[in-house]
Design a protein around this motif. Structure first.
Motif, PDB file in Angstrom:
ATOM      1  N   PRO A  58       4.025 -11.365   4.048  1.00 15.86           N
ATOM      2  CA  PRO A  58       3.131 -12.341   4.688  1.00 15.86           C
ATOM      3  C   PRO A  58       2.270 -11.716   5.792  1.00 15.86           C
ATOM      4  CG  PRO A  58       5.342 -13.234   4.490  1.00 15.86           C
ATOM      5  CD  PRO A  58       5.437 -11.783   4.121  1.00 15.86           C
TER       6      PRO A  58
ATOM      7  N   VAL B 287       1.166  -8.679   5.804  1.00 17.53           N
ATOM      8  CA  VAL B 287       0.108  -7.922   5.117  1.00 17.53           C
ATOM      9  C   VAL B 287      -0.995  -8.880   4.667  1.00 17.53           C
ATOM     10  CG1 VAL B 287      -0.403  -6.576   3.033  1.00 17.53           C
ATOM     11  CG2 VAL B 287       1.655  -6.079   4.360  1.00 17.53           C
ATOM     12  N   VAL B 288      -0.582 -10.007   4.079  1.00 19.67           N
ATOM     13  CA  VAL B 288      -1.574 -10.993   3.609  1.00 19.67           C
ATOM     14  C   VAL B 288      -2.391 -11.523   4.793  1.00 19.67           C
ATOM     15  CG1 VAL B 288      -1.863 -13.268   2.527  1.00 19.67           C
ATOM     16  CG2 VAL B 288      -0.227 -11.644   1.587  1.00 19.67           C
ATOM     17  N   LEU B 289      -1.706 -11.754   5.904  1.00 23.58           N
ATOM     18  CA  LEU B 289      -2.397 -12.271   7.096  1.00 23.58           C
ATOM     19  C   LEU B 289      -3.421 -11.259   7.612  1.00 23.58           C
ATOM     20  CD1 LEU B 289      -2.513 -14.519   9.266  1.00 23.58           C
ATOM     21  CD2 LEU B 289      -0.794 -13.254  10.536  1.00 23.58           C
ATOM     22  N   THR B 290      -3.069  -9.977   7.571  1.00 23.69           N
ATOM     23  CA  THR B 290      -4.006  -8.943   8.019  1.00 23.69           C
ATOM     24  C   THR B 290      -5.166  -8.822   7.035  1.00 23.69           C
ATOM     25  OG1 THR B 290      -2.059  -7.796   8.807  1.00 23.69           O
ATOM     26  CG2 THR B 290      -4.113  -6.559   8.842  1.00 23.69           C
ATOM     27  N   MET B 291      -4.846  -8.984   5.745  1.00 20.41           N
ATOM     28  CA  MET B 291      -5.867  -8.819   4.715  1.00 20.41           C
ATOM     29  C   MET B 291      -6.860  -9.983   4.721  1.00 20.41           C
ATOM     30  SD  MET B 291      -5.060  -7.903   0.732  1.00 20.41           S
ATOM     31  CE  MET B 291      -3.354  -7.750   0.944  1.00 20.41           C
TER      32      MET B 291
END
Lengths: 325, 267
Positions: free
Chosen positions: B107, B109-113
């Motif tokens: 999550p 990683v997804v938030l950063t992406m």
């Protein structure tokens, strides 16, 4: 090769796994940036739903794990002995009402139930608590009341059916409840550490529940992003099929019990019994919970638990539909 | 530094990784709360629980870090003890543990992406946006001079009392903010001016809409944030009866583009 060199190599190998994770995460972020995911509408919708489920459930996992760690580390022996002496016929109906005073979210109820079982509460009582506490509590009753335009019937029907389902399912699960709740957990990062210390128990439970929350949230976000809800409209006139459809939808959407009434209320074309089925099944059986149950209880117990919940929900909703038609 | 003949302490990679993960999560949650970014995902009524979780995760990460030393077993006088020490190998995360760590990092990683994810026209259509007043998920909050919203209009169509309270009548000129959503049957000069109503988190978001018609609507693109100004009309429900299938409609005078508002969702 000298001893120093070998020691240094082995030292580096110890950190290889965590470092590989950091590199992979960085790589994923870079590739995502190159693919333009930041601007893609579908990716945005998926990401925002996935993250919102995780961010909403995580605090409840943290709170549930705090309670579980407190039960494990600080529960007075006098209380645990009293719990252990309570026979099943008393423990199950009482535990089903514990959420009235001790409301926990569905994700948080699993670690608490495991720790209560470890402390000696009748295993079937722990199952009743786990299933009832997320629904049969004043917060959920009030949110359902508000969502259905201040009509009390749906909120009352939901509370009654959820309580009955929890008690029935607890009895169905009672032959295997002890084994199911005491099943050892594998893969949690703190699994080898000594149990008993507050922060270790807490970290163990958060990691264990957290990974399954992530898996379930991924599934729910995929469904929410790609499957149109209009496909349900076709079955809304057939009551048994509409009840089944709403149960499947509840399992797929993975919305917490405090909020699901507002979604159920938006399906105005469905019979109230189908809406109650959605509201009763969702907090007990959804994608994120299935992942958590599977990890905590094993596949066999999870299948039995799902059947023990889903069948009474279906039959109860059908009876409700017949009663109100 | 360990003293001679005393077993040295090392930091356990597993415990350090765990402490790091908890610190990352605690910092992310607290950062989102402090920056206001959390309302992109959660309704304000859900935030008190998150205010508890962020600091708890940070505090536990500190405790885990402070307890991340483990005793380095083996004879320190033995030249081979660095190689033969078994205890150290047990402190490296195993494959199953690494997969748990990876899942918990995902999550973040997804938030950063995708840090500014938002529900748009596709999500509204997937969730079945219609413009029916019965989609109004309950009463809006206090109306004390704030801007009128799609929810206010929808709720006014089914509650004469609320319509009176906010001083809204059919034929009034109103300005509403929302995103443009076209459905398959829309003529060229019409669309659904849509907002998402969130109860707890974006996963439970319900799209609510007012139908907008008029020449200025021609050429409006899906997902554009717009201010629609025009005359509002609706079929009033008879007093004392339950309203069904009431639809509000805004006949456009002007349609202006606007920036995405700070409060993307209605709560």
């Amino acid at each position: 090769m000298s001893t120093d060199t070998r020691a240094a190599e082995r030292q580096a190998q110890l950190w290889r796994g965590p470092l590989a994770l950091v590199v992979l995460a960085g790589l994923a972020i870079t590739v995502g940036g190159l693919l333009g995911l930041r601007e893609a509408q579908t990716a945005q919708a998926f990401a925002v739903v996935f993250l919102s489920i995780v961010l909403e459930a995580l605090p409840f996992i943290v709170l549930g794990s705090l309670v579980a760690a407190a039960v494990e580390s600080y529960a007075p022996e006098r209380v645990t002995q009293m719990l252990a002496r309570m026979p099943g016929p008393v423990a199950v109906p009482l535990a089903g009402l514990m959420g009235t005073f001790f409301p926990v979210c569905d994700c948080g109820s699993v670690p608490v139930a495991r720790r209560l079982a470890k402390k000696g509460l009748h295993p079937a009582g722990c199952v009743a608590f786990m299933l009832a506490a997320p629904v049969v509590n004043p917060i959920v009753a009030f949110s359902t009341f508000v969502a259905f335009q201040f009509r009390a019937e749906v909120a009352v029907a939901r509370m009654i059916l959820a309580y009955a389902v929890a008690v029935i399912a607890a009895w169905v699960m009672s032959p295997i409840a002890r084994e199911m709740l005491s099943r050892p957990i594998r893969g949690s990062v703190s699994e080898h550490e000594h149990q008993g210390s507050f922060h270790q128990v807490f970290a163990h439970d958060v990691m264990f529940m957290g990974r399954y929350l992530v898996v379930g949230a991924l599934g729910a976000a995929l469904i929410q992003t790609f499957i149109p809800r209009s496909i349900l409209a076709a079955v809304s006139s057939n009551i048994p099929v509409s009840i089944l459809a709403m149960m499947v939808l509840a399992a797929g959407l993975s919305i917490c019990a405090q909020a699901d009434a507002f979604v159920a209320a938006s399906f105005t074309q469905f019979h109230p019994a189908a809406q109650v089925a959605f509201l009763t099944l969702g907090p007990n059986v959804d994608l994120k919970l299935l992942a958590i149950y599977g990890g905590a209880f094993g596949a066999r117990a999870t299948r039995r638990l799902v059947a023990a919940v889903a069948l009474p929900v279906f039959v109860g909703s059908l009876w409700m539909a017949a009663f109100t038609s | 530094m360990s003293k001679p003949n005393e077993l040295p302490m090392i930091r356990s990679p597993r415990r350090v990784a765990l402490a790091g993960l908890f610190a990352l999560w605690g910092a992310t949650v607290t950062g989102l709360l402090l920056s206001g970014g959390m309302t992109r995902y959660l309704a304000p009524r859900s935030l008190p629980f998150v205010w508890i979780a962020g600091p708890v995760l940070l505090a536990i990460s500190v405790v885990l870090w402070r307890n991340s030393h483990v005793l380095h077993h083996g004879d320190p006088d033995d030249d081979m003890h660095e190689v033969s020490c078994v205890c150290r190998w047990q402190e490296a995360p195993r494959r199953a543990e690494l997969s748990t760590l990876a899942l918990m990092v995902l999550p973040l990683v997804v938030l950063t992406m995708i840090p500014t994810g938002v529900l748009g026209a596709d999500a509204a259509r997937t969730r079945g946006v219609t413009g029916d007043s019965l989609r109004a998920p309950g009463a809006p909050g206090d109306f004390d001079g704030r801007d009128l919203t799609v929810l206010d209009v929808l709720y006014a169509t089914i509650s004469p009392l609320y319509a009176e309270q906010i001083g809204l009548e059919p034929g009034d000129e109103v300005s509403l903010v929302g995103i443009v959503v076209h459905d398959d049957v829309d003529p060229e000069d019409s669309f659904l001016l849509t907002r998402f109503y969130v109860t707890c988190c974006v996963a439970d978001a319900v799209p609510i809409a007012v139908r907008v018609r008029g020449p200025p609507a021609v050429g409006a693109n899906d997902n554009d944030w717009v201010i629609a100004t025009g005359t509002i009309t609706w079929t009033e429900a008879p007093p004392g009866t339950e309203a069904t299938d009431v639809r509000a409609e805004l006949t456009l005078k002007t349609l202006e583009p606007t920036e995405e508002p700070w409060d993307i969702y209605l709560f």
